[in-house]
Design a protein around this motif. Structure first.
Motif, PDB file in Angstrom:
ATOM      1  N   VAL B 304       0.823  -1.207   0.000  1.00  0.00           N
ATOM      2  CA  VAL B 304       0.000   0.000   0.000  1.00  0.00           C
ATOM      3  C   VAL B 304       0.856   1.254   0.000  1.00  0.00           C
ATOM      4  CG1 VAL B 304      -1.688   1.333   1.331  1.00  0.00           C
ATOM      5  CG2 VAL B 304      -1.922  -1.140   1.148  1.00  0.00           C
ATOM      6  N   ARG B 307       5.677   3.746   5.359  1.00  0.00           N
ATOM      7  CA  ARG B 307       5.135   4.266   6.615  1.00  0.00           C
ATOM      8  C   ARG B 307       6.232   4.844   7.495  1.00  0.00           C
ATOM      9  NH1 ARG B 307       1.484   0.157   8.836  1.00  0.00           N
ATOM     10  NH2 ARG B 307      -0.299   1.502   8.603  1.00  0.00           N
ATOM     11  N   ALA B 432       3.428  -0.618   4.614  1.00  0.00           N
ATOM     12  CA  ALA B 432       2.057  -1.036   4.885  1.00  0.00           C
ATOM     13  C   ALA B 432       1.545  -1.897   3.740  1.00  0.00           C
ATOM     14  CB  ALA B 432       1.160   0.186   5.062  1.00  0.00           C
ATOM     15  N   TYR B 433       0.866  -2.982   4.095  1.00  0.00           N
ATOM     16  CA  TYR B 433       0.225  -3.865   3.125  1.00  0.00           C
ATOM     17  C   TYR B 433      -1.245  -3.996   3.513  1.00  0.00           C
ATOM     18  CZ  TYR B 433       4.845  -5.361   1.542  1.00  0.00           C
ATOM     19  OH  TYR B 433       6.121  -5.395   1.017  1.00  0.00           O
ATOM     20  N   GLU B 434      -2.034  -4.525   2.598  1.00  0.00           N
ATOM     21  CA  GLU B 434      -3.403  -4.882   2.975  1.00  0.00           C
ATOM     22  C   GLU B 434      -3.828  -6.133   2.214  1.00  0.00           C
ATOM     23  OE1 GLU B 434      -5.778  -1.441   2.073  1.00  0.00           O
ATOM     24  OE2 GLU B 434      -5.999  -2.006  -0.025  1.00  0.00           O
TER      25      GLU B 434
END
Lengths: 110, 462
Positions: B304, B307, B432-434
């Protein structure tokens, strides 16, 4: 016990939340004794509509709801507001979302 | 079928550790197989998305150094499912490295089956075009962009590849992402056990001693018979109880009675639980409802952004009473000062206010109490996710300095608004990943074809 409301937290042995997959949050209330299990099951305090109110969601977002006598448990599953670990998520495991259940008061057994 | 198959599940997750005494007790019971589940999706999308390991490699080495020689010494197979936590190729490879190193260290020789679970984007796209990819929980239909955005895509394999590997004589089976009950159920099914009992047993034992008291990371033994299975803790001092075993089906599942799995459904409506003695529980009546064609659960996590985070404490009560206003001023300042360089739409900036709404956000029940009082201390966590690390760092640095100095109504503590525990006050975090892919691949006619096995003769004496 018989004549006044009791906090759910006094009647249940386990009150917890946890992810069921990254997109669902499952809530378990588990009792050590049959009398408390029956009292709370019969009271409706953990009915779908009540869960939806506590978690500020549509009733349709309560995707599962089960009374599980073999485990003396009541279970409800809801759609997570955001998926586990997404940018706005505040609880990757979903294990600290049970506080609204601790506010529940249970009427006397009928 | 042989009358009884004994499964030893030493712990719920490889790398979490277990007492050696429990292993000794389990070995003395002469199990027919050792099965460990390595994985979970619980820790969030970072591990699957990035390929990083969730469990500590030193502890994985410790656990396997103990288990591998014992299994080989007994002449029984060892199965590791969802290797490395997330079960994609890098996680699998890291587990294989540990195993080969242990073989060298201890002079072990064995035949190893490796079963990856990675699915190529082309296979997923072909299935999408045929209408075979189904959204069951993610809340969105899978798109080509979703598929392109996930570096690793895995499918949860069922029991068939494990059975094939056992039939072909594997001593050690290391599998990628697998349905959690598949590894434990393989040998009982090969021995003719009822699938309902085998899979229900598998679901319970893959969590290790979660069904035992006192609570600890430890193992269980399960005996699968024609009409029941019996479960007990590996540690002779611990006990399994009916409430724990019956209650296990509640854990992390939506429906305690019906569990979907690759080849059908596990139906527990008629399951019964009996306390055999102080520490053993028998389970009967679990049933398996086969599906006409199989479905495999696909998982994938997408990157994403980068961070950066800053942690700070607030102790001034006047600021705590005016915190929302102060933070709104900080946001406005950022929008103005970054506006040209870093457009607001390109990043997400959050202020998480612990002691107030950090854990539950707007759902926090305490916020609605009429007699609510402000806490005397707040933990403020500032984080930004942006397209580059430099931008994330810049945003948080500016948010940090603005938060430190921003004025607010009634301020008396004019030397600084927040207490930083660290210098530097802000620092880069992992990206950040999702979760983007969490869909069913349906219409599976040949569940083994999706998970080809490669063989390796490991010789630690060379």
């Amino acid at each position: 016990m018989a004549n006044s409301d009791a906090p759910l937290a006094d009647l249940a042995a386990i009150i917890r939340s946890k992810n069921a997959g990254p997109f669902r949050l499952t809530l378990d209330v588990i009792f050590d004794d049959e009398a408390s299990f029956r009292r709370v099951s019969a009271s409706g305090v953990l009915a779908r509509e009540r869960i939806a109110e506590l978690y500020a969601i549509d009733v349709s977002d309560v995707t599962d709801h089960t009374i599980y006598p073999e485990g003396r448990a009541i279970k409800a599953t809801i759609v997570r507001a955001t998926s586990s670990g997404s940018v706005e998520d505040a609880d990757v495991y979903g294990c600290q979302q049970h506080a609204p259940l601790l506010t529940i008061m249970v009427p006397p057994a009928v | 079928m042989s009358t009884m198959t004994r499964i030893y599940a030493p712990l719920g997750m490889l790398g979490y550790g277990f007492p050696e005494a429990s292993l000794e007790a389990a070995v003395a019971a002469r199990p027919d197989i050792f099965v460990v589940d390595g994985g979970s999706i619980d820790p969030g999308p970072y591990y699957l998305g990035s390929g990083a390991s969730f469990t500590n490699p030193v502890m994985v080495h410790r656990d396997l150094s103990l288990l591998l020689p014992k299994a080989l010494g007994l002449g029984v197979p060892l199965i590791i499912g969802s290797a490395g936590g997330s079960g994609a190729r890098p996680h699998l490879d890291r587990t294989l490295e540990v195993i080969r190193r242990i073989a060298q260290e201890q002079g072990l020789r064995f035949r190893m089956a490796v079963i990856p679970s990675d699915v190529s984007p082309e296979v997923v796209r072909d299935a999408m075009r045929r209408g075979e990819v189904v959204d069951f929980e993610a809340g969105h239909e899978l798109t080509d962009t979703d598929v392109d955005s996930c570096r690793h895509i895995v499918a949860q394999m069922g029991v068939e590849p494990f059975i094939a590997a056992l039939q072909a004589g594997a001593d050690v089976i290391v599998a990628g992402r697998a349905y959690d009950a598949a590894g434990p159920a393989a040998l009982p099914l090969l021995n003719g056990a009822d699938p309902g009992l085998a899979f229900h047993m598998g679901k319970i034992v893959e969590c290790g001693a979660q069904v035992a008291l006192p609570r600890a990371s430890d193992g269980v033994l399960a005996d699968v018979y024609t009409d029941r299975f019996e479960i007990e803790p590996a540690d002779p001092e611990k006990r399994c109880t009916v409430p724990l075993v019956a209650g296990h089906t509640l854990y992390e599942k939506s429906d305690p009675y019906l569990h979907s799995m690759p080849s059908g459904k596990l139906d527990l409506h008629d399951a019964t639980y009996e306390q055999l003695d102080g520490r053993r529980v028998a389970v009967r009546g679990s049933a398996f409802r086969p599906a006409t064609t199989g479905s495999l659960k696909l998982e994938g996590a997408a990157f994403v952004g980068y961070r950066s985070v800053c942690i700070a404490g607030v102790r001034d009560p006047i600021l705590i009473a005016n915190l929302d206003e102060m933070l709104s001023s900080v946001r406005r300042k950022l929008a103005v000062e970054l506006g040209g360089r870093i457009p607001a739409e390109s990043y997400r900036l959050q202020f998480r206010i612990y002691g107030h709404s950090g854990v539950m956000g707007a759902l926090e029940p305490e916020l609605r109490r009429p007699d609510r009082r402000d806490p005397y201390e707040i933990g403020l966590l500032i984080d930004a996710v942006a397209p580059t690390q430099s931008e994330a760092d810049t945003i948080v640095a500016l948010a940090r300095s603005a938060s430190l100095h921003m004025g607010y109504a009634g301020r008396k503590a004019t030397a600084g608004n927040v207490a930083f525990p660290y210098s530097p006050a802000e620092f880069p975090a992992p990206p950040a990943y999702e979760f983007r892919i969490y869909h069913l691949l349906t219409g599976i006619e040949d569940p083994e074809a999706m998970f080809p096995i490669t063989w390796e003769d490991v010789d630690g004496e060379q």
